[in-house]
Design a protein around this motif. Structure first.
Motif, short mmCIF file in Angstrom:
data_model
loop_
_atom_site.label_atom_id
_atom_site.label_comp_id
_atom_site.label_asym_id
_atom_site.label_seq_id
_atom_site.Cartn_x
_atom_site.Cartn_y
_atom_site.Cartn_z
N ARG A 152 -16.33 6.66 1.75
CA ARG A 152 -17.02 7.48 2.77
C ARG A 152 -17.40 8.41 2.54
NH1 ARG A 152 -11.10 7.47 3.59
NH2 ARG A 152 -10.41 6.81 5.40
N ALA A 153 -17.55 8.17 1.25
CA ALA A 153 -18.93 9.66 0.55
C ALA A 153 -20.39 8.56 0.63
CB ALA A 153 -18.46 9.70 -0.53
N ALA A 154 -20.42 7.17 0.17
CA ALA A 154 -21.21 6.18 0.11
C ALA A 154 -21.35 6.00 1.71
CB ALA A 154 -20.52 5.12 -0.82
N GLY A 155 -21.23 6.64 2.74
CA GLY A 155 -21.43 5.93 4.18
C GLY A 155 -21.17 4.60 4.24
N TRP A 156 -19.44 4.81 4.16
CA TRP A 156 -18.64 3.76 4.89
C TRP A 156 -17.90 3.89 5.68
CZ3 TRP A 156 -18.41 -2.33 4.17
CH2 TRP A 156 -19.70 -2.44 3.33
N ALA A 157 -18.42 3.40 6.60
CA ALA A 157 -16.91 3.32 7.97
C ALA A 157 -15.88 2.82 7.71
CB ALA A 157 -17.47 3.62 9.89
N ILE A 158 -14.81 3.06 7.61
CA ILE A 158 -13.12 2.98 6.93
C ILE A 158 -12.29 2.62 8.15
CG2 ILE A 158 -11.51 2.03 5.59
CD1 ILE A 158 -14.54 2.70 4.14
N LEU A 159 -12.19 1.17 9.35
CA LEU A 159 -11.01 1.00 9.68
C LEU A 159 -9.83 0.21 8.91
CD1 LEU A 159 -13.24 -0.60 12.43
CD2 LEU A 159 -11.88 2.10 12.59
N ARG A 160 -8.25 1.57 9.24
CA ARG A 160 -7.14 0.87 8.52
C ARG A 160 -6.42 0.35 10.15
NH1 ARG A 160 -5.96 4.90 3.83
NH2 ARG A 160 -5.24 3.25 3.16
N PHE A 161 -5.90 -1.03 9.72
CA PHE A 161 -5.00 -1.83 10.19
C PHE A 161 -3.85 -2.26 9.95
CE2 PHE A 161 -9.21 -2.76 12.14
CZ PHE A 161 -9.11 -1.45 13.22
N THR A 162 -2.82 -1.95 10.54
CA THR A 162 -1.81 -2.40 10.04
C THR A 162 -0.59 -3.65 11.35
OG1 THR A 162 0.27 -1.72 11.61
CG2 THR A 162 -0.53 0.28 9.98
N ALA A 163 -0.17 -4.37 10.62
CA ALA A 163 1.21 -5.54 11.03
C ALA A 163 0.93 -4.78 12.49
CB ALA A 163 1.85 -5.91 10.74
N ASP A 164 1.15 -3.73 12.92
CA ASP A 164 1.81 -3.56 14.88
C ASP A 164 0.25 -3.70 15.40
OD1 ASP A 164 3.76 -2.27 16.25
OD2 ASP A 164 2.43 -0.84 16.39
N ASP A 165 -1.12 -2.98 15.05
CA ASP A 165 -2.10 -3.36 15.42
C ASP A 165 -2.59 -5.09 15.22
OD1 ASP A 165 -3.24 -0.87 15.51
OD2 ASP A 165 -3.37 -0.93 13.57
N VAL A 166 -2.23 -5.30 14.87
CA VAL A 166 -2.52 -7.01 14.78
C VAL A 166 -1.71 -7.52 15.54
CG1 VAL A 166 -3.21 -8.98 13.38
CG2 VAL A 166 -3.42 -7.14 11.84
N HIS A 196 0.65 -1.02 -0.13
CA HIS A 196 -0.43 -0.03 0.11
C HIS A 196 0.58 1.21 0.01
CE1 HIS A 196 -3.85 -1.72 0.53
NE2 HIS A 196 -3.20 -2.96 1.18
N ARG A 197 2.85 1.21 -0.08
CA ARG A 197 2.86 2.38 -0.09
C ARG A 197 3.58 2.09 -1.03
NH1 ARG A 197 6.54 -0.11 5.29
NH2 ARG A 197 4.81 -0.08 7.13
N GLU A 198 3.58 1.64 -1.91
CA GLU A 198 3.86 2.49 -3.63
C GLU A 198 2.86 3.33 -3.74
OE1 GLU A 198 3.40 -1.56 -5.52
OE2 GLU A 198 4.80 -2.33 -4.24
N ARG A 199 3.43 4.54 -5.03
CA ARG A 199 3.53 5.93 -4.86
C ARG A 199 1.65 5.16 -5.98
NH1 ARG A 199 4.64 10.29 -5.14
NH2 ARG A 199 7.22 10.13 -4.93
N ALA A 200 1.24 4.71 -6.74
CA ALA A 200 0.65 4.19 -7.54
C ALA A 200 -0.82 3.94 -7.00
CB ALA A 200 0.86 3.26 -8.97
N HIS A 201 0.00 2.94 -5.99
CA HIS A 201 -1.40 2.05 -5.40
C HIS A 201 -1.99 2.77 -4.15
CE1 HIS A 201 -3.28 -1.26 -2.97
NE2 HIS A 201 -2.74 -1.88 -4.07
N PHE A 202 -0.97 3.75 -3.74
CA PHE A 202 -1.90 4.68 -2.51
C PHE A 202 -2.37 5.87 -3.32
CE2 PHE A 202 -0.51 9.06 -0.22
CZ PHE A 202 -0.74 8.84 0.69
N ARG A 203 -2.38 5.88 -4.78
CA ARG A 203 -3.00 7.07 -4.94
C ARG A 203 -4.35 5.98 -5.21
NH1 ARG A 203 0.94 9.84 -9.38
NH2 ARG A 203 2.37 11.16 -8.03
N HIS A 204 -4.45 4.79 -6.04
CA HIS A 204 -5.34 4.44 -5.98
C HIS A 204 -6.36 4.39 -4.56
CE1 HIS A 204 -8.51 0.44 -6.34
NE2 HIS A 204 -8.27 1.07 -7.22
N ASP A 205 -5.60 3.20 -3.62
CA ASP A 205 -6.68 3.75 -1.93
C ASP A 205 -7.06 4.55 -1.40
OD1 ASP A 205 -5.77 0.87 -1.76
OD2 ASP A 205 -4.57 1.37 -0.62
N VAL A 206 -6.52 5.80 -1.83
CA VAL A 206 -7.46 7.17 -1.12
C VAL A 206 -8.24 7.58 -2.17
CG1 VAL A 206 -6.61 9.80 -0.99
CG2 VAL A 206 -5.23 8.26 -0.51
N ALA A 207 -7.98 7.35 -3.64
CA ALA A 207 -9.43 7.64 -4.26
C ALA A 207 -10.69 6.72 -3.67
CB ALA A 207 -9.54 7.23 -5.65
#
Length: 321
Positions: A280-294, A263-274
């Motif tokens: 979120r605009a459609a009303g979804w709550a997004i929770l994002r977690f990393t290996a450190d969280d898990v 997800h840190r690759e530039r192209a993938h990051f831009r796609h993820d942001v969009a």
């Protein structure tokens, strides 16, 4: 005259400095010293030189083919001295089938039929096991347990989370079908670890795309939260595809994402942001977690998901499925 003599000396010195020619058969892959010496490809004295690395008793590799952390090289080496009827199995077999779950410096797992386990070797672990002819095939010239037998073995080995991770990965790559593994298990009810595999099959998710997604899902299930849907496609009210999320509670419009290094690759990051902005605009709550969280903060992760679920439940008596 002096110039000609000097040129001869330079040519002779160059010839002496050139390393000896390496036979093509020995250039990159491990080999049996006994067999290579018998064929006249190398001598015992040559093998004592710096050009060769001893991997196991009688097994060598040229220095150009030596990679300390190359598990395939160690599998090739172990296969050259396998006991009769033995095969590479466990996580090593999974690795050969394309499922990489091995920790660094992991030894090669070798399954040995019979009652006597060979002496342990550096980087090779021998395990006594029942092996029928149908449990073993060949991969790249190596005797290896079939994907079905590999899944059966890994699914019986604790801890439970790692057993589910292994079975999920083999199912996801379509190396094994759940029905086939269920049937294989049913035919071996008295084998060690069978109760664990039954539990693993109840938790397995073929759509899980990474070990960390599996671990995240199991954290939620073990905490008593509803089982999330894996790899869920989200559409807006007009039927426009917004994206696929790792895990979801569709009725509550909660998405759970594991953020790996890709997800840190530039192209993938831009796609993820969009994509996340659309969700979120459609009303979804997004929770994002990393290996450190898990891996290091599982209680905090579970609490965050539980809070999101509570906030989105329409009423205290609502039953989410």
């Amino acid at each position: 005259m002096g110039g000609a003599a000097e040129r001869r000396e330079v040519r002779q010195a160059g010839a002496m400095a050139r390393p000896p020619r390496v036979p093509a058969q020995l250039a990159f892959l491990p080999f049996s010293a006994r067999a290579a010496v018998a064929k006249g490809l190398v001598t015992r004295s040559m093998l004592r030189g710096p050009a060769w690395r001893r991997l196991l008793p009688d097994i060598y590799v040229h220095r150009d083919g030596y990679r300390e952390d190359d598990h395939r090289m160690w599998c090739d080496a172990a296969a050259l001295s396998l006991p009769s009827g033995a095969a590479i199995g466990g996580l090593s077999a999974a690795y050969l089938w394309g499922v990489h779950l091995l920790p660094r410096d992991a030894p090669v797992t070798v399954l040995v039929p019979g009652v006597t386990r060979p002496r342990p070797r550096l980087r090779v672990r021998y395990t006594l096991a029942k092996l029928s002819p149908g449990d073993v095939t060949r991969f790249g010239g190596l005797p290896v347990t079939t994907p079905l037998r590999t899944a059966f073995d890994l699914g019986r080995r604790p801890p439970r989370t790692e057993a589910v991770v292994a079975v999920d990965a083999l199912l996801n790559r379509r190396l094994v079908k759940r029905a086939a593994l269920t049937d294989y298990l049913a035919a071996r009810p008295g084998w060690p670890g069978v109760p664990l595999l039954r539990e693993v099959l109840g938790l397995a998710e073929p759509l899980s795309e990474s070990p960390m997604e599996t671990r995240l899902r199991l954290l939620l299930v073990d905490a008593g939260l509803p089982v999330p849907t894996a790899q869920y496609d989200v559409y807006d009210g007009r039927g426009r595809f917004l994206g696929r999320v790792d895990l979801a509670y569709p009725r509550l419009r909660i998405a759970l994402e594991y953020e790996g290094d890709h997800h840190r690759e530039r192209a993938h990051f831009r796609h993820d942001v969009a994509r996340l902005n659309d969700l979120r605009a459609a009303g979804w709550a997004i929770l994002r977690f990393t290996a450190d969280d898990v891996l290091r903060h599982p209680a905090r992760l579970v609490a965050q998901v539980a809070q999101a679920v509570r906030e989105r439940l329409p009423s205290p008596g609502h039953q989410m499925r």
